[in-house]
Design a protein around this motif. Sequence first.
Motif: not given
Length: 170
Positions: A72-97
Motif C-alpha cells: 500500500k505504501l509502495m503503491r503511494e510512492f509509485y503513483v507519486s514518482n512514476s514520472k521520475r523514472k521509478f518502477v515498482l515490480l511485485a513478485v508473488n511467491i505464493d505456492q498456489n497460483k
Amino acid sequence: MDRRKWLQMALAGGLASLNTSLFAQDEKNIPKFTLQGVDANGKKLELSDFMGKTVLVSFFTAGCNVCTRDLKLMREFYVSNSKRKFVLLAVNIDQNKADFDEYNQLIAQVIPQEQRFPMVWRNAPSHKDNFGTIVHQPTHFVINPKNEFIFKREGSFEPEDWDNLWSSLG
C-alpha cells in the motif's frame, strides 16, 4: 606491549584488510539482476525492460499482512514518482497460483488502473530470476537505473529505506 595484545592488534588489522579486499572484489563481481516472467495480464515482462529506471522489486505473498501494508505504501510512492523514472515490480511467491489470481482479481476491483504496477507469479513455469532464495515476507530489492544493486530489505520497509529509495531517484 605484551604479546597477547600485539597478536590481537595484528589479527584485527589483518582481518580488516582482508574484509576490505573481499568487499572490493565482491562489488566488482556482483551479477546484474535478471527476471523474466509473465505479468498478471499475460504480458511478457523482463527486468531489462526497465533499464534506465530505479526499480523496487518486492517479493510478497497474498496472505501476508506486512506485505499488504508495505505494498500500500509502495503503491503511494509509485503513483507519486512514476514520472521520475521509478518502477515498482511485485513478485508473488505464493505456492498456489489460485492465491495469486485471487489477489489480482481483488486488485482489479479496488485499485484504479493508474495505480497498478507490474506483478508476476514467481512459481510460474516460465518465470526465471536470479534473486536467490526468499526467506522473509516481504523482501525488497532496490536496483538503480544501471541495473546495479542498491540495497535489500527483508521484512517491512524501514524509514531510512524510504529515504534511500528517494535518494536513488536522483
